[in-house]
Design a protein around this motif. Structure first.
Motif, PDB file in Angstrom:
ATOM      1  N   ARG A 133      14.677  16.284  68.015  1.00 18.42           N
ATOM      2  CA  ARG A 133      14.516  15.488  66.782  1.00 18.42           C
ATOM      3  C   ARG A 133      14.963  16.288  65.565  1.00 18.42           C
ATOM      4  NH1 ARG A 133       9.591  13.901  69.059  1.00 18.42           N
ATOM      5  NH2 ARG A 133       8.450  15.191  67.588  1.00 18.42           N
ATOM      6  N   GLN A 134      14.607  17.572  65.527  1.00 17.45           N
ATOM      7  CA  GLN A 134      14.992  18.417  64.395  1.00 17.45           C
ATOM      8  C   GLN A 134      16.515  18.568  64.333  1.00 17.45           C
ATOM      9  OE1 GLN A 134      12.920  22.156  64.357  1.00 17.45           O
ATOM     10  NE2 GLN A 134      13.991  22.891  62.549  1.00 17.45           N
ATOM     11  N   ALA A 135      17.149  18.753  65.481  1.00 15.32           N
ATOM     12  CA  ALA A 135      18.609  18.862  65.517  1.00 15.32           C
ATOM     13  C   ALA A 135      19.257  17.544  65.091  1.00 15.32           C
ATOM     14  CB  ALA A 135      19.075  19.280  66.907  1.00 15.32           C
ATOM     15  N   ALA A 136      18.716  16.428  65.568  1.00 18.79           N
ATOM     16  CA  ALA A 136      19.256  15.112  65.200  1.00 18.79           C
ATOM     17  C   ALA A 136      19.100  14.864  63.705  1.00 18.79           C
ATOM     18  CB  ALA A 136      18.561  14.019  65.998  1.00 18.79           C
ATOM     19  N   ASP A 137      17.988  15.281  63.129  1.00 18.30           N
ATOM     20  CA  ASP A 137      17.790  15.133  61.681  1.00 18.30           C
ATOM     21  C   ASP A 137      18.839  15.928  60.906  1.00 18.30           C
ATOM     22  OD1 ASP A 137      15.613  13.495  62.124  1.00 18.30           O
ATOM     23  OD2 ASP A 137      14.116  15.055  61.697  1.00 18.30           O
ATOM     24  N   GLY A 138      19.099  17.154  61.330  1.00 18.60           N
ATOM     25  CA  GLY A 138      20.115  17.975  60.678  1.00 18.60           C
ATOM     26  C   GLY A 138      21.492  17.341  60.793  1.00 18.60           C
ATOM     27  N   LEU A 139      21.802  16.828  61.966  1.00 18.40           N
ATOM     28  CA  LEU A 139      23.081  16.168  62.186  1.00 18.40           C
ATOM     29  C   LEU A 139      23.210  14.925  61.304  1.00 18.40           C
ATOM     30  CD1 LEU A 139      24.792  15.755  65.568  1.00 18.40           C
ATOM     31  CD2 LEU A 139      24.614  13.795  64.059  1.00 18.40           C
ATOM     32  N   ASN A 140      22.166  14.117  61.275  1.00 20.56           N
ATOM     33  CA  ASN A 140      22.206  12.881  60.483  1.00 20.56           C
ATOM     34  C   ASN A 140      22.331  13.143  58.986  1.00 20.56           C
ATOM     35  OD1 ASN A 140      22.132  11.166  62.704  1.00 20.56           O
ATOM     36  ND2 ASN A 140      19.906  11.182  62.774  1.00 20.56           N
ATOM     37  N   ARG A 141      21.772  14.261  58.516  1.00 19.75           N
ATOM     38  CA  ARG A 141      21.927  14.606  57.090  1.00 19.75           C
ATOM     39  C   ARG A 141      23.383  14.890  56.735  1.00 19.75           C
ATOM     40  NH1 ARG A 141      17.105  17.363  58.058  1.00 19.75           N
ATOM     41  NH2 ARG A 141      18.198  19.344  58.327  1.00 19.75           N
ATOM     42  N   LEU A 167      14.474   6.540  80.683  1.00 19.03           N
ATOM     43  CA  LEU A 167      13.539   7.654  80.816  1.00 19.03           C
ATOM     44  C   LEU A 167      14.130   8.959  80.290  1.00 19.03           C
ATOM     45  CD1 LEU A 167      12.108   6.927  84.379  1.00 19.03           C
ATOM     46  CD2 LEU A 167      10.987   6.538  82.176  1.00 19.03           C
ATOM     47  N   ILE A 168      15.380   9.206  80.611  1.00 16.65           N
ATOM     48  CA  ILE A 168      16.048  10.440  80.169  1.00 16.65           C
ATOM     49  C   ILE A 168      16.185  10.461  78.653  1.00 16.65           C
ATOM     50  CG2 ILE A 168      18.228  11.710  80.212  1.00 16.65           C
ATOM     51  CD1 ILE A 168      18.547  10.673  83.103  1.00 16.65           C
ATOM     52  N   ILE A 169      16.631   9.360  78.094  1.00 18.36           N
ATOM     53  CA  ILE A 169      16.832   9.286  76.651  1.00 18.36           C
ATOM     54  C   ILE A 169      15.498   9.402  75.921  1.00 18.36           C
ATOM     55  CG2 ILE A 169      17.582   7.788  74.763  1.00 18.36           C
ATOM     56  CD1 ILE A 169      19.817   6.814  76.676  1.00 18.36           C
ATOM     57  N   ASP A 170      14.476   8.708  76.406  1.00 21.44           N
ATOM     58  CA  ASP A 170      13.156   8.800  75.779  1.00 21.44           C
ATOM     59  C   ASP A 170      12.609  10.221  75.850  1.00 21.44           C
ATOM     60  OD1 ASP A 170      13.253   6.141  75.126  1.00 21.44           O
ATOM     61  OD2 ASP A 170      11.835   5.485  76.678  1.00 21.44           O
ATOM     62  N   ASP A 171      12.806  10.882  76.975  1.00 20.22           N
ATOM     63  CA  ASP A 171      12.345  12.258  77.131  1.00 20.22           C
ATOM     64  C   ASP A 171      13.035  13.166  76.112  1.00 20.22           C
ATOM     65  OD1 ASP A 171      10.830  14.318  78.544  1.00 20.22           O
ATOM     66  OD2 ASP A 171      12.803  15.008  79.250  1.00 20.22           O
TER      67      ASP A 171
END
Length: 141
Positions: free
Chosen positions: A70-78, A58-62
């Motif tokens: 999501r935007q931060a994760a996208d920047g990190l993954n780039r 639940l915590i991870i899905d939230d």
């Protein structure tokens, strides 16, 4: 935390520096916990929730549903285009555990009246550790 992350996303928009994106993941948590009165139980409660399989999901899905996350994760993954998917998944779990449990540890220290590194230093050390973990060599795929 989303509000803090939103400000960081504006600040680091277009950055190619891994440290900036890691800060977008770590600082919202540490800055939030730093604003709570002492003793606080937020991080220690979160650490306990993370050990329960049903509640952990639940915590991870939230968190994943948050547009700023999501935007931060996208920047990190780039910044990590060559990191194999399974290694990325494993390191994401390691990062989550490290951040939550170190915040819980700092919270406990403060509740026990211990002096030492404040939240700003804790944030910097966590960002340093996470950057190092994400940039560590991949010896097994």
């Amino acid at each position: 935390m989303d509000e803090i992350r939103s400000h960081l996303l504006i600040r680091y928009d277009g950055s190619t520096q891994l440290r900036d994106w890691v800060s977008c993941m770590v600082r919202p948590i540490t800055d939030h916990v730093a604003t709570l009165p002492t003793p606080s139980w937020y991080a220690r409660f979160a650490a306990q929730l993370m050990t329960d399989p049903a509640l952990r999901v639940l915590i991870i899905d939230d968190a994943r549903d948050s547009p700023t996350m999501r935007q931060a994760a996208d920047g990190l993954n780039r910044c990590l285009p060559d990191l194999p998917d399974q290694v990325r998944t494993d390191r994401d779990d390691m990062v989550r555990i490290l951040v939550v449990h170190m915040c819980a540890q700092k919270e406990r220290e403060l509740a026990d009246g211990m002096t030492g590194a404040g939240w700003e230093a804790t944030t910097t050390r966590l960002v340093d550790a996470v950057v190092g973990m994400l940039l560590a060599p991949v010896t097994q795929r």
